[in-house]
Design a protein around this motif. Structure first.
Motif, PDB file in Angstrom:
ATOM      1  N   TYR A 123       0.836  -1.201   0.000  1.00 10.58           N
ATOM      2  CA  TYR A 123       0.000   0.000   0.000  1.00 10.58           C
ATOM      3  C   TYR A 123       0.873   1.253   0.000  1.00 10.58           C
ATOM      4  O   TYR A 123       0.574   2.228  -0.665  1.00 10.58           O
ATOM      5  CB  TYR A 123      -0.930  -0.007   1.219  1.00 10.58           C
ATOM      6  N   GLN A 124       1.960   1.229   0.787  1.00  9.76           N
ATOM      7  CA  GLN A 124       2.879   2.375   0.797  1.00  9.76           C
ATOM      8  C   GLN A 124       3.464   2.614  -0.585  1.00  9.76           C
ATOM      9  O   GLN A 124       3.617   3.760  -1.016  1.00  9.76           O
ATOM     10  CB  GLN A 124       4.017   2.109   1.777  1.00  9.76           C
ATOM     11  N   ALA A 125       3.795   1.522  -1.270  1.00 11.12           N
ATOM     12  CA  ALA A 125       4.370   1.641  -2.608  1.00 11.12           C
ATOM     13  C   ALA A 125       3.374   2.309  -3.553  1.00 11.12           C
ATOM     14  O   ALA A 125       3.751   3.161  -4.367  1.00 11.12           O
ATOM     15  CB  ALA A 125       4.769   0.266  -3.133  1.00 11.12           C
ATOM     16  N   ALA A 126       2.100   1.929  -3.453  1.00 12.24           N
ATOM     17  CA  ALA A 126       1.068   2.514  -4.308  1.00 12.24           C
ATOM     18  C   ALA A 126       0.962   4.024  -4.061  1.00 12.24           C
ATOM     19  O   ALA A 126       0.839   4.814  -5.009  1.00 12.24           O
ATOM     20  CB  ALA A 126      -0.278   1.843  -4.042  1.00 12.24           C
ATOM     21  N   GLU A 127       1.032   4.424  -2.803  1.00 14.28           N
ATOM     22  CA  GLU A 127       0.952   5.850  -2.472  1.00 14.28           C
ATOM     23  C   GLU A 127       2.140   6.620  -3.059  1.00 14.28           C
ATOM     24  O   GLU A 127       1.986   7.727  -3.580  1.00 14.28           O
ATOM     25  CB  GLU A 127       0.908   6.022  -0.948  1.00 14.28           C
ATOM     26  N   PHE A 128       3.330   6.011  -2.979  1.00 19.58           N
ATOM     27  CA  PHE A 128       4.521   6.678  -3.510  1.00 19.58           C
ATOM     28  C   PHE A 128       4.467   6.763  -5.030  1.00 19.58           C
ATOM     29  O   PHE A 128       4.732   7.818  -5.612  1.00 19.58           O
ATOM     30  CB  PHE A 128       5.788   5.936  -3.075  1.00 19.58           C
ATOM     31  N   TYR A 129       4.117   5.647  -5.681  1.00 14.13           N
ATOM     32  CA  TYR A 129       4.034   5.660  -7.144  1.00 14.13           C
ATOM     33  C   TYR A 129       2.974   6.648  -7.627  1.00 14.13           C
ATOM     34  O   TYR A 129       3.130   7.269  -8.677  1.00 14.13           O
ATOM     35  CB  TYR A 129       3.718   4.261  -7.667  1.00 14.13           C
ATOM     36  N   ASN A 130       1.909   6.797  -6.863  1.00 12.95           N
ATOM     37  CA  ASN A 130       0.877   7.774  -7.222  1.00 12.95           C
ATOM     38  C   ASN A 130       1.429   9.194  -7.107  1.00 12.95           C
ATOM     39  O   ASN A 130       1.145  10.056  -7.948  1.00 12.95           O
ATOM     40  CB  ASN A 130      -0.343   7.602  -6.314  1.00 12.95           C
ATOM     41  N   LYS A 131       2.250   9.432  -6.084  1.00 11.19           N
ATOM     42  CA  LYS A 131       2.827  10.760  -5.872  1.00 11.19           C
ATOM     43  C   LYS A 131       3.749  11.166  -7.019  1.00 11.19           C
ATOM     44  O   LYS A 131       3.787  12.344  -7.397  1.00 11.19           O
ATOM     45  CB  LYS A 131       3.579  10.785  -4.541  1.00 11.19           C
ATOM     46  N   ILE A 132       4.469  10.206  -7.579  1.00 11.15           N
ATOM     47  CA  ILE A 132       5.406  10.540  -8.662  1.00 11.15           C
ATOM     48  C   ILE A 132       4.789  10.333 -10.049  1.00 11.15           C
ATOM     49  O   ILE A 132       5.476  10.415 -11.060  1.00 11.15           O
ATOM     50  CB  ILE A 132       6.715   9.740  -8.538  1.00 11.15           C
ATOM     51  N   GLY A 133       3.477  10.023 -10.082  1.00 13.53           N
ATOM     52  CA  GLY A 133       2.765   9.942 -11.354  1.00 13.53           C
ATOM     53  C   GLY A 133       2.872   8.630 -12.097  1.00 13.53           C
ATOM     54  O   GLY A 133       2.514   8.558 -13.277  1.00 13.53           O
ATOM     55  N   SER A 134       3.335   7.569 -11.423  1.00 12.01           N
ATOM     56  CA  SER A 134       3.524   6.282 -12.097  1.00 12.01           C
ATOM     57  C   SER A 134       2.408   5.278 -11.839  1.00 12.01           C
ATOM     58  O   SER A 134       2.262   4.312 -12.590  1.00 12.01           O
ATOM     59  CB  SER A 134       4.862   5.655 -11.648  1.00 12.01           C
ATOM     60  N   TRP A 135       1.633   5.490 -10.792  1.00 13.67           N
ATOM     61  CA  TRP A 135       0.639   4.498 -10.379  1.00 13.67           C
ATOM     62  C   TRP A 135      -0.406   4.232 -11.456  1.00 13.67           C
ATOM     63  O   TRP A 135      -0.872   3.107 -11.641  1.00 13.67           O
ATOM     64  CB  TRP A 135      -0.036   4.939  -9.090  1.00 13.67           C
ATOM     65  N   LYS A 136      -0.793   5.245 -12.199  1.00 14.75           N
ATOM     66  CA  LYS A 136      -1.804   5.080 -13.240  1.00 14.75           C
ATOM     67  C   LYS A 136      -1.353   4.087 -14.305  1.00 14.75           C
ATOM     68  O   LYS A 136      -2.180   3.448 -14.959  1.00 14.75           O
ATOM     69  CB  LYS A 136      -2.145   6.429 -13.882  1.00 14.75           C
ATOM     70  N   HIS A 137      -0.046   3.939 -14.490  1.00 11.66           N
ATOM     71  CA  HIS A 137       0.482   2.986 -15.464  1.00 11.66           C
ATOM     72  C   HIS A 137       0.655   1.588 -14.848  1.00 11.66           C
ATOM     73  O   HIS A 137       0.605   0.584 -15.555  1.00 11.66           O
ATOM     74  CB  HIS A 137       1.840   3.465 -15.992  1.00 11.66           C
ATOM     75  N   ILE A 138       0.850   1.538 -13.537  1.00 11.21           N
ATOM     76  CA  ILE A 138       1.111   0.283 -12.837  1.00 11.21           C
ATOM     77  C   ILE A 138      -0.172  -0.424 -12.413  1.00 11.21           C
ATOM     78  O   ILE A 138      -0.260  -1.655 -12.438  1.00 11.21           O
ATOM     79  CB  ILE A 138       1.999   0.549 -11.589  1.00 11.21           C
ATOM     80  N   LYS A 139      -1.176   0.347 -12.039  1.00 11.21           N
ATOM     81  CA  LYS A 139      -2.359  -0.177 -11.357  1.00 11.21           C
ATOM     82  C   LYS A 139      -3.044  -1.315 -12.100  1.00 11.21           C
ATOM     83  O   LYS A 139      -3.527  -2.282 -11.492  1.00 11.21           O
ATOM     84  CB  LYS A 139      -3.362   0.958 -11.100  1.00 11.21           C
ATOM     85  N   LYS A 140      -3.110  -1.250 -13.419  1.00  9.60           N
ATOM     86  CA  LYS A 140      -3.846  -2.260 -14.181  1.00  9.60           C
ATOM     87  C   LYS A 140      -3.235  -3.654 -14.065  1.00  9.60           C
ATOM     88  O   LYS A 140      -3.892  -4.659 -14.352  1.00  9.60           O
ATOM     89  CB  LYS A 140      -3.954  -1.853 -15.650  1.00  9.60           C
ATOM     90  N   TYR A 141      -1.975  -3.721 -13.639  1.00 10.77           N
ATOM     91  CA  TYR A 141      -1.312  -5.018 -13.488  1.00 10.77           C
ATOM     92  C   TYR A 141      -1.406  -5.553 -12.055  1.00 10.77           C
ATOM     93  O   TYR A 141      -0.938  -6.656 -11.782  1.00 10.77           O
ATOM     94  CB  TYR A 141       0.174  -4.902 -13.861  1.00 10.77           C
ATOM     95  N   THR A 142      -1.976  -4.766 -11.154  1.00 13.31           N
ATOM     96  CA  THR A 142      -1.970  -5.131  -9.744  1.00 13.31           C
ATOM     97  C   THR A 142      -3.239  -5.868  -9.323  1.00 13.31           C
ATOM     98  O   THR A 142      -4.277  -5.780  -9.977  1.00 13.31           O
ATOM     99  CB  THR A 142      -1.816  -3.895  -8.837  1.00 13.31           C
TER     100      THR A 142
END
Length: 343
Positions: free
Chosen positions: A1-20
């Motif tokens: 969950y912490q990783a998701a928050e960090f990736y969202n902060k740097i703008g990467s989560w939107k690209h990662i989320k679909k694989y999670t």
């Protein structure tokens, strides 16, 4: 969950989320005693405890993002040596030479950079071997993660999303010595017998579908995470036991701390590798890491030990845990944020 928050902060989560795949339920049990506890969405204000993603998908997305960023240059090469001066560090690669204000060591628990810098480490051998592989099962995992405390060591399953199907999970088994010897020669056959016995009630019939990785489990913690023009990140700084799944989260917390420092210095055009910045990172992250390392080490001692007193304590603890929502809230915070607190 912490990783998701960090990736969202740097703008990467939107690209990662679909694989999670989100983890919404955790089943903790000791099969030999019948003691168990569910930590599910009925007990949580936020029903997502964390996210699972295959390494290959995470790497694919991050490398794609790096490839599109003109400010990042990816060099496939190996560090041979480095030489530190007052305001710079000179790095010798096999094919070229580089100069920078800071060298970040993210080269694993056997870090060449850490060893060359002569940073001492604390080491503890757990006398355990980890077996890690993916399984396909008959029934949907329904976003369930499990932790089974077997006589031979903790057996965890974590939900995956593969080809949009929820009939896959990742298994991590921390097997005690001498039990693991019988699994080294005939890994797949022996491990399938083990997991069918312990996981089929949740997943139905199942099979191993990936190569089986195995390695010795140990704790490594550097005496400090910085040196002149050097900063340690991830396993180069601290490699911990996988029992609570906090190793990657701890790495992300370290990256996030230095990200905040680096962001401020970049805006002010300051020297990123100066000792003031490095010590600011070290002082904050070292204490945080030490507390999590101690908690994880004690958890492994409690749940991987067959001492009769600890077995009774473990069984009763799981039963009490199942009845008291306060304990579940603490565990939820530990599982999702790596903090032993209510907030």
């Amino acid at each position: 969950y912490q990783a998701a928050e960090f990736y969202n902060k740097i703008g990467s989560w939107k690209h990662i989320k679909k694989y999670t795949c989100p983890i919404k339920n955790i089943l903790v049990e000791e099969p030999t005693s019948g003691a168990y506890s569910y930590l599910n969405e009925k007990n949580l204000s936020d029903s997502t405890l964390g996210f699972m993603i295959q390494n290959k998908n995470l790497f694919k997305v991050l490398l794609s993002i790096i490839g599109k960023n003109s400010k990042i240059t990816k060099i496939d090469d190996k560090i041979i040596n480095f030489n530190r001066k007052k305001n710079q560090i000179f790095i010798d690669l096999e094919k070229e030479k580089l100069c920078s204000s800071l060298l970040i060591a993210a080269d694993g628990k056997n870090s060449f950079i850490r060893k060359t810098t002569n940073i001492k480490t604390f080491y503890k051998d757990y006398n355990q071997k980890a077996f890690i592989f993916n399984i396909k099962h008959q029934h949907s995992h329904k976003n369930l993660a499990t932790e089974n405390f077997l006589e031979s060591g903790p057996l965890a399953s974590l939900p995956l999303l593969i080809n949009k199907s929820t009939n896959y999970s990742s298994v991590v088994w921390s097997c005690n010595m001498p039990y693991y010897y019988q699994f080294l020669k005939s890994k797949k056959k022996s491990l399938e017998v083990l997991i069918k016995k312990n996981l089929n009630k949740c997943y139905g019939d199942l099979e191993i579908i990936s190569p089986i990785s195995s390695w010795n489990l140990s704790l490594t913690n550097a005496s400090k995470y910085v040196d002149h023009r050097i900063l340690l990140i991830g396993d180069a700084a601290h490699a911990i036991h996988p029992i609570a799944g906090q190793g990657f989260n701890l790495t992300i917390r370290g990256i996030n701390r230095f990200y905040e420092i680096a962001s401020t210095n970049y805006k002010d055009n300051q020297d990123l590798g100066c000792i003031t910045n490095l010590m600011s990172y070290n002082n904050a992250h070292y204490l945080d890491a030490k507390l999590l390392i101690m908690a994880t080490d004690r958890l492994n001692f409690l749940f991987s030990n067959n001492n009769i007193v600890l077995r009774i304590l473990r069984r009763n603890g799981i039963k009490v845990f199942n009845r008291i929502n306060l304990f579940k809230s603490v565990f939820k915070n530990y599982a999702s944020h790596g903090k032993l607190s209510l907030t």
